[in-house]
Design an enzyme around this catalytic site. Structure first.
Site, PDB file in Angstrom:
ATOM      1  N   GLU A 119       0.829  -1.211   0.000  1.00  0.00           N
ATOM      2  CA  GLU A 119       0.000   0.000   0.000  1.00  0.00           C
ATOM      3  C   GLU A 119       0.863   1.259   0.000  1.00  0.00           C
ATOM      4  O   GLU A 119       0.577   2.215  -0.728  1.00  0.00           O
ATOM      5  CB  GLU A 119      -0.937   0.000   1.211  1.00  0.00           C
ATOM      6  CG  GLU A 119      -2.024  -1.060   1.172  1.00  0.00           C
ATOM      7  CD  GLU A 119      -2.981  -0.894  -0.001  1.00  0.00           C
ATOM      8  OE1 GLU A 119      -3.035   0.190  -0.610  1.00  0.00           O
ATOM      9  OE2 GLU A 119      -3.679  -1.872  -0.315  1.00  0.00           O
ATOM     10  N   GLN A 160       1.021   6.762  -5.422  1.00  0.00           N
ATOM     11  CA  GLN A 160       1.710   7.581  -6.444  1.00  0.00           C
ATOM     12  C   GLN A 160       2.653   6.754  -7.319  1.00  0.00           C
ATOM     13  O   GLN A 160       3.605   7.283  -7.891  1.00  0.00           O
ATOM     14  CB  GLN A 160       2.474   8.736  -5.766  1.00  0.00           C
ATOM     15  CG  GLN A 160       1.544   9.691  -5.054  1.00  0.00           C
ATOM     16  CD  GLN A 160       2.114  10.208  -3.751  1.00  0.00           C
ATOM     17  OE1 GLN A 160       2.874   9.539  -3.054  1.00  0.00           O
ATOM     18  NE2 GLN A 160       1.723  11.426  -3.386  1.00  0.00           N
ATOM     19  N   THR A 161       2.411   5.441  -7.400  1.00  0.00           N
ATOM     20  CA  THR A 161       3.237   4.563  -8.238  1.00  0.00           C
ATOM     21  C   THR A 161       2.334   3.554  -8.941  1.00  0.00           C
ATOM     22  O   THR A 161       1.458   2.956  -8.314  1.00  0.00           O
ATOM     23  CB  THR A 161       4.266   3.795  -7.366  1.00  0.00           C
ATOM     24  OG1 THR A 161       5.100   4.736  -6.689  1.00  0.00           O
ATOM     25  CG2 THR A 161       5.133   2.893  -8.224  1.00  0.00           C
ATOM     26  N   GLY A 182      10.600   7.515  -6.259  1.00  0.00           N
ATOM     27  CA  GLY A 182      10.238   8.897  -5.958  1.00  0.00           C
ATOM     28  C   GLY A 182       9.499   9.032  -4.633  1.00  0.00           C
ATOM     29  O   GLY A 182       9.240   8.049  -3.946  1.00  0.00           O
ATOM     30  N   TYR A 217      -6.435   6.302   4.374  1.00  0.00           N
ATOM     31  CA  TYR A 217      -6.525   5.288   3.322  1.00  0.00           C
ATOM     32  C   TYR A 217      -5.763   4.015   3.692  1.00  0.00           C
ATOM     33  O   TYR A 217      -6.294   2.903   3.618  1.00  0.00           O
ATOM     34  CB  TYR A 217      -6.005   5.832   1.982  1.00  0.00           C
ATOM     35  CG  TYR A 217      -5.698   4.721   1.022  1.00  0.00           C
ATOM     36  CD1 TYR A 217      -6.722   4.026   0.399  1.00  0.00           C
ATOM     37  CD2 TYR A 217      -4.382   4.311   0.799  1.00  0.00           C
ATOM     38  CE1 TYR A 217      -6.456   2.956  -0.437  1.00  0.00           C
ATOM     39  CE2 TYR A 217      -4.105   3.247  -0.033  1.00  0.00           C
ATOM     40  CZ  TYR A 217      -5.143   2.572  -0.651  1.00  0.00           C
ATOM     41  OH  TYR A 217      -4.868   1.501  -1.471  1.00  0.00           O
ATOM     42  N   ASP A 274      -9.333   5.975  -2.191  1.00  0.00           N
ATOM     43  CA  ASP A 274      -8.121   6.441  -2.869  1.00  0.00           C
ATOM     44  C   ASP A 274      -8.537   7.115  -4.165  1.00  0.00           C
ATOM     45  O   ASP A 274      -9.730   7.347  -4.407  1.00  0.00           O
ATOM     46  CB  ASP A 274      -7.138   5.279  -3.102  1.00  0.00           C
ATOM     47  CG  ASP A 274      -7.625   4.300  -4.166  1.00  0.00           C
ATOM     48  OD1 ASP A 274      -8.831   4.343  -4.544  1.00  0.00           O
ATOM     49  OD2 ASP A 274      -6.807   3.486  -4.637  1.00  0.00           O
ATOM     50  N   CYS A 288     -16.908   2.415 -20.708  1.00  0.00           N
ATOM     51  CA  CYS A 288     -18.288   2.667 -20.299  1.00  0.00           C
ATOM     52  C   CYS A 288     -19.263   1.695 -20.970  1.00  0.00           C
ATOM     53  O   CYS A 288     -20.270   1.298 -20.378  1.00  0.00           O
ATOM     54  CB  CYS A 288     -18.680   4.109 -20.634  1.00  0.00           C
ATOM     55  SG  CYS A 288     -17.744   5.351 -19.693  1.00  0.00           S
ATOM     56  N   SER A 322       6.018  17.039  -8.431  1.00  0.00           N
ATOM     57  CA  SER A 322       4.645  17.517  -8.284  1.00  0.00           C
ATOM     58  C   SER A 322       4.558  19.021  -8.078  1.00  0.00           C
ATOM     59  O   SER A 322       3.632  19.665  -8.575  1.00  0.00           O
ATOM     60  CB  SER A 322       3.962  16.806  -7.107  1.00  0.00           C
ATOM     61  OG  SER A 322       4.712  16.983  -5.927  1.00  0.00           O
TER      62      SER A 322
END
Length: 344
Positions: free
Chosen positions: A33, A38-39, A77, A116, A134, A195, A300
């Site tokens: 987790e 961010q990966t 990162g 989270y 998330d 969709c 970022s």
């Protein structure tokens, strides 16, 4: 059929075979987790395996050096995640006798563990009915229910957490939480959602109102800062160079780098030599610009316009490191790429 049951049915058919799906070990779930924040899964998978090979238990991670942890994290990162991971492992060992807390609040009290991550570990490992929210879950809920509250506003965060709790499957929270995250990653994807083949399409508000690509809404609070980095790559006749460890709380804390000169804008050879005049630790014979076009490394909150300057000298002082050992040090990926390509 309820929203949660449709998610569960979809998950049973489409779930990916991922290594952390076959365990309820809180240590392994926690590693996955933290690593996947961010990966992308494809990028994080090799790191996950390598981490567990080097640190099979929380005790192994707690007893490791920070330098080794950062080296194994190199390339992922957001290095504060790695430092928090290391600190949390020590907390679990020292304060909890090596056992992860088995409650949401206990997990959330650990360093680097937010709502989270605590919800994910609590539900997956201990079957506690706590909803995860998330980026994927925000997207699914926002589109399906047509919610246009910004997901990064105080009101939005509370609203989506309450909504997630309202629609979750309490009896099968482990699969449901993993299912809705998987659904957001694969079916209700950011740019190319399927969709037409979606089991929720008959009652999806965003699809009905043609707002799929407008939701979720996020307030853009970040002003990107432009920075100009000049790395001074010393090389002496014995093929030695200089590395320094970054200090303070800025980006890449405790990672290693070549001596850095930050300037207000891009500078050329003449300006560099004027700035360095009298500041150099060792007598330099030549100064050569390695890359005329700056490498723009995008983070970022900032873009780093980076140039590497090769400074050749006869002999470095005692701080010199053999070039062949440079790859042993944890460095930002920006420098790791340079080290791979630069030939001496």
């Amino acid at each position: 059929m309820s929203f949660s049951q449709k998610i569960l049915d979809w998950y049973q058919i489409h779930k990916r075979d991922l290594p952390w799906r076959s365990t309820v070990d809180p240590y392994k779930i926690w590693i996955s987790e933290i690593m996947l924040q961010q990966t992308r899964v494809a990028q994080g998978m090799p790191y996950y395996h390598k981490f567990l090979e080097n640190f099979p238990t929380v005790h192994d991670l707690a007893n490791a050096s920070e330098e080794k942890v950062l080296k194994l994290w190199q390339g992922l990162g957001y290095y504060s995640r790695a430092r928090n991971l290391h600190a949390t492992a020590k907390m679990v060992v020292d304060d909890h006798k090596g056992n992860f807390p088995d409650t949401y609040n206990g997990l959330k009290a650990l360093k680097g563990v937010g709502d989270y991550t605590a919800s994910a570990i609590a539900s997956i490992c201990f079957d506690i009915p706590e909803p995860v929210v998330d980026g994927n879950v925000y997207r699914v809920l926002s589109r399906y229910f047509g919610v246009d509250l910004p997901i990064n506003s105080t009101q939005g965060v509370k609203y989506f957490k309450d909504l997630a709790r309202e629609v979750m499957d309490v009896k099968n929270i482990r699969d449901y939480n993993q299912g809705i995250m998987e659904f957001g990653a694969m079916q209700c994807a950011p740019k190319n959602p399927d969709c037409e083949g979606c089991p929720l399409n008959e009652s999806c508000v965003a699809l009905k109102e043609n707002r799929v690509f407008q939701l979720p809404i996020k307030i853009n609070k970040t002003k990107v800062r432009q920075r100009y980095f000049n790395y001074l790559v010393y090389l002496d006749g014995n093929k030695r160079t200089i590395l320094e460890q970054r200090q303070g709380k800025g980006i890449w804390q405790n990672l290693y780098q070549f001596p850095l000169l930050e300037t207000e804008d891009l500078i050329e050879h003449k300006e560099l030599t004027q700035i360095l005049n009298g500041k150099l630790k060792d007598a330099v014979n030549t100064v050569v610009l390695y890359n005329k076009e700056p490498i723009v490394h995008k983070l970022s909150h900032q873009h780093l316009h980076t140039r590497f300057w090769i400074l050749e000298t006869d002999e470095l002082n005692s701080e010199g490191i053999p070039w062949k050992k440079v790859h042993n040090y944890p460095v930002p990926v920006l420098l790791a790429d340079f080290i791979k390509t630069f030939k001496i």
